[in-house]
Design an enzyme around this catalytic site. Structure first.
Site, short mmCIF file in Angstrom:
data_model
loop_
_atom_site.label_atom_id
_atom_site.label_comp_id
_atom_site.label_asym_id
_atom_site.label_seq_id
_atom_site.Cartn_x
_atom_site.Cartn_y
_atom_site.Cartn_z
N GLU A 38 0.86 -1.17 0.00
CA GLU A 38 0.00 0.00 0.00
C GLU A 38 0.91 1.23 0.00
O GLU A 38 1.81 1.32 0.83
CB GLU A 38 -0.88 -0.01 1.26
CG GLU A 38 -1.89 1.10 1.23
CD GLU A 38 -2.80 1.14 2.47
OE1 GLU A 38 -2.71 0.25 3.33
OE2 GLU A 38 -3.58 2.11 2.55
N ARG A 274 5.22 -13.27 9.25
CA ARG A 274 5.85 -11.99 8.98
C ARG A 274 7.18 -11.92 9.71
O ARG A 274 7.39 -12.64 10.69
CB ARG A 274 4.94 -10.83 9.39
CG ARG A 274 4.71 -10.72 10.89
CD ARG A 274 3.65 -9.68 11.22
NE ARG A 274 4.07 -8.33 10.95
CZ ARG A 274 3.51 -7.52 10.05
NH1 ARG A 274 2.50 -7.94 9.31
NH2 ARG A 274 3.94 -6.30 9.87
N LYS A 284 4.21 0.29 9.79
CA LYS A 284 4.27 1.58 9.11
C LYS A 284 3.70 2.69 9.99
O LYS A 284 4.18 3.81 9.95
CB LYS A 284 3.49 1.50 7.80
CG LYS A 284 4.37 1.05 6.64
CD LYS A 284 3.68 1.25 5.32
CE LYS A 284 3.08 -0.03 4.85
NZ LYS A 284 2.45 -0.01 3.55
P1 ATP Z 1 2.82 -2.88 8.24
O1 ATP Z 1 1.93 -3.95 8.79
O2 ATP Z 1 4.25 -3.03 8.56
O3 ATP Z 1 2.35 -1.51 8.52
P2 ATP Z 1 1.54 -3.48 5.82
O4 ATP Z 1 1.28 -4.92 5.90
O5 ATP Z 1 0.42 -2.55 6.05
O6 ATP Z 1 2.79 -3.09 6.68
P3 ATP Z 1 1.64 -3.44 2.99
O7 ATP Z 1 2.08 -2.33 2.16
O8 ATP Z 1 0.21 -3.78 3.02
O9 ATP Z 1 2.18 -3.12 4.43
O10 ATP Z 1 2.50 -4.75 2.72
C1 ATP Z 1 2.83 -5.22 1.45
C2 ATP Z 1 3.20 -6.66 1.54
O11 ATP Z 1 4.30 -6.84 2.43
C3 ATP Z 1 2.06 -7.51 2.10
O12 ATP Z 1 1.94 -8.66 1.32
C4 ATP Z 1 2.49 -7.83 3.50
O13 ATP Z 1 1.97 -9.04 3.91
C5 ATP Z 1 4.00 -7.84 3.38
N1 ATP Z 1 4.61 -7.51 4.66
C6 ATP Z 1 4.38 -6.43 5.43
N2 ATP Z 1 5.06 -6.49 6.58
C7 ATP Z 1 5.77 -7.65 6.55
C8 ATP Z 1 6.67 -8.31 7.45
N3 ATP Z 1 6.98 -7.76 8.63
N4 ATP Z 1 7.19 -9.49 7.08
C9 ATP Z 1 6.88 -10.04 5.89
N5 ATP Z 1 6.04 -9.49 5.00
C10 ATP Z 1 5.48 -8.30 5.32
MG MG Z 2 -1.29 -3.92 4.79
#
Ligand code: ATP
Ligand code: MG
Length: 572
Positions: A38, A274, A284
């Site tokens: 995102e 994760r 984030k």
């Molecule tokens: P955060 O939870 O850190 O705020 P998010 O999941 O909202 O991040 P996205 O931009 O939606 O961030 O994530 C993009 C991709 O990265 C998704 O497929 C998500 O599952 C993966 N992702 C995010 N954080 C992690 C992590 N800590 N380890 C592995 N994959 C991750």
């Molecule tokens: Mg997300």
């Protein structure tokens, strides 16, 4: 797709097992993955794990299945115009490329807004969705709990015509934010709370960075994501474990789409653990709080675990890929020790970073029996014996030098092998010197050391004397003044305190950044280009800061210390 470097070799994991059995059973003849960030912030090391997995799978299987159409997409999940921005899209693309990956197509969930709208109308027409006019709070209170079923919305039995009319008028901008939503009509008593008539669309009278003012209703992630996957022909939709409960809804959306049969393949969602790292924060939201609250200098602050921060700190893409490979892909959540990431960068830079001399906290040394006008140009190899590389530079030696304050002690114990009154030490690449006297200021601090050197000791041990210690030094006359930023872990506690959200701010490590000025670097470093990495002997790995370093006024960031000094400090 191409990559600047092959992915490190790795063992099979459960995702690869699934793909292999899908290929064997002919359920798929190619592998199509996507990385779906995102655009509401910068990527962090957790995202790197997902990037290495998704892009890495496409690279691997493209080797095994040439010409099959195996690929990986970069797709921006841009369904919430309130928090999203082109600035973040640019940052994300830069980070993915820097990590060594290239996408085979750049997509946006917003590319499919028209189709998603049509599918939504179809869901309404087939009685599988309805417009609900409860407020946010009412929707929440109707949802029930894990142990208690929810309550049907009073709008659930609205006629198809009425819902369709309202939905069209939602799209036309006749209502304000929150007045109505579109919900799937599934089951308010479902054990999986995600299935209790989840929201599909909401009104947001906000311009979108891609679609401008075209839309004032936006699809929810759980609706937009499976549709985007299906349209792009994604075969394996890989996400993190928190989405395990969303899988049922993912399948529901796919199964209820009108032309599901026309899609290139039916995507399936698989969840993996994760990445969590200790001594830092990774969501984030928290990173945003650090940036907006000015606790750090920006998204690329070298204390942050963002890709931009790690890059500025001096991490290499190879070290991050090696780290992700070492962590592996598992189904159970765990926290990885920061020391593992630090090991990976040391391991990579050991072979890549030339060794140089730099004195961070200088103490002046005068060699009384060395002629004032003399300068010797000493040959100094850039590489230790165990790195199979060649190259050297000249380091000037003369009467006045700087050594590290920590390499001198007034009242030294017997087993102190550095410099102390009456003691002898070897200067790296040079002679042995013996401390004969010290000069102190009014408060008793040692400001200068007086020594003699033994001309017979260049490159060999003095007759009949054992000199155990070797210390680094730079010539005072030739030294380059520099600012050096010593970075350490962001948090002083392993896990940020649970409980009230902002409390992690109190756990920020006060010595996560120490700025030293007036450091003395060897002459050759005057030429260091921004982004060049070195090992400062006995100190650690450093990089000339890409933003602030100038040819005559270098600024260096400490990437990592040479040994796991953190573990040792913790033991004490
Ligand atoms: P955060 O939870 O850190 O705020 P998010 O999941 O909202 O991040 P996205 O931009 O939606 O961030 O994530 C993009 C991709 O990265 C998704 O497929 C998500 O599952 C993966 N992702 C995010 N954080 C992690 C992590 N800590 N380890 C592995 N994959 C991750
Ligand atoms: Mg997300």
């Amino acid at each position: 797709m191409s990559s600047s470097a092959p992915a490190p070799a790795r063992a099979n994991d459960f995702i690869r097992d699934i793909i292999n059995s899908d290929l064997e059973a002919d359920r798929h003849n190619k592998v199509i993955t996507r990385f779906p960030p995102e655009p509401n912030g910068f990527l962090h090391i957790g995202h790197a794990k997902s990037i290495c997995l998704n892009f890495g799978l496409a690279l691997e299987y493209r080797d095994k299945l040439p010409d099959s159409g195996t690929r990986c997409h970069l797709r921006f999940d841009d369904t919430d115009p309130v928090k999203e921005d082109t600035l973040f899209e640019d940052g994300i693309q830069e980070d993915v490329r820097w990590l060594g990956f290239n996408w085979d197509g750049l997509y946006h969930a917003s590319d499919y807004f028209d189709k998603m709208y049509d599918y939504a109308e179809h869901l309404i027409k087939t009685g599988k969705a309805y417009v609900c006019s409860l407020s946010d709070a009412e929707i929440k209170s109707h949802r029930g709990t894990v142990t208690a079923a929810g309550t049907n919305s009073p709008y659930r039995e609205r006629s198809v015509d009425e819902s369709l009319d309202l939905f069209k008028r939602m799209r036309n901008g006749e209502f304000s934010d929150g007045e109505h939503v579109l919900r799937a009509k599934i089951d308010m008593a479902n054990a999986n709370m995600k299935m209790r008539d989840p929201l599909l669309y909401r009104i947001r009278k906000t311009a979108h960075h891609m679609t401008g003012d075209t839309w004032c209703i936006y699809p929810m992630y759980d609706y937009a994501h499976p549709i985007s996957d299906a349209i792009e022909g994604i075969t394996h939709s890989i996400c993190t474990l928190e989405f395990e409960n969303n899988r049922e809804l993912y399948d529901w959306v796919i199964d209820n789409l009108i032309d599901y049969a026309q899609f290139p393949s039916r995507p399936h969602q698989y969840e993996f653990a994760r990445l969590n790292l200790n001594y830092t924060v990774m969501s984030k939201r928290r990173l945003l709080e650090l940036v907006e609250g000015k606790h750090v200098s920006g998204w690329d602050d070298p204390r942050l675990p963002t890709i931009a921060g790690l890059r500025r700190r001096g991490y290499t893409p190879e070290s991050i890929r090696a780290f992700c490979a070492s962590v592996g892909v598992a189904k159970a959540n765990s926290t990885v020790d920061m020391a593992q990431l630090e090991f990976c960068i040391r391991d990579d830079l050991n072979q890549k970073a030339p060794r140089v001399l730099a004195v961070l906290k200088p103490l002046r040394v005068v060699i009384e029996n060395y002629p004032e006008a003399d300068v010797e140009e000493l040959d100094a190899s850039y590489w230790p014996h165990d790195v199979p590389k060649e190259g050297s530079r000249k380091v000037p030696f003369c009467r006045e030098l700087y050594i590290e304050q920590d390499d001198f002690m007034l009242d030294a114990p017997k087993d102190y092998y550095r410099l102390a009154p009456g003691k002898e030490v070897r200067l790296r690449y040079s002679y042995c010197i013996t401390c004969t006297d010290v000069v102190k200021d009014a408060t008793g601090n040692v400001t200068e050391i007086r020594c003699t050197y033994d001309p017979e000791t260049m490159g060999k041990n003095p007759e009949g004397r054992k000199v155990k210690g070797t210390i680094h030094w730079v010539s005072a006359r030739h030294a380059v003044d520099a600012e050096v930023r010593l970075y350490d872990r962001l948090l002083s506690e392993e896990a940020p305190p649970a409980g009230k959200d902002s409390e992690f701010i109190n756990a920020i490590n006060p010595s996560a950044l120490t700025v030293l000025s007036g450091c003395k670097l060897e002459r050759s470093l005057a030429e260091a280009k921004p982004g060049e990495r070195f090992q400062f002997e006995r100190q650690g790995y450093f990089i000339a800061d890409v933003k602030d370093s100038r040819p005559a006024a270098p600024v260096f960031n400490r990437i990592v210390t040479l040994k796991d000094s953190w573990a040792r400090a913790q033991k004490k």
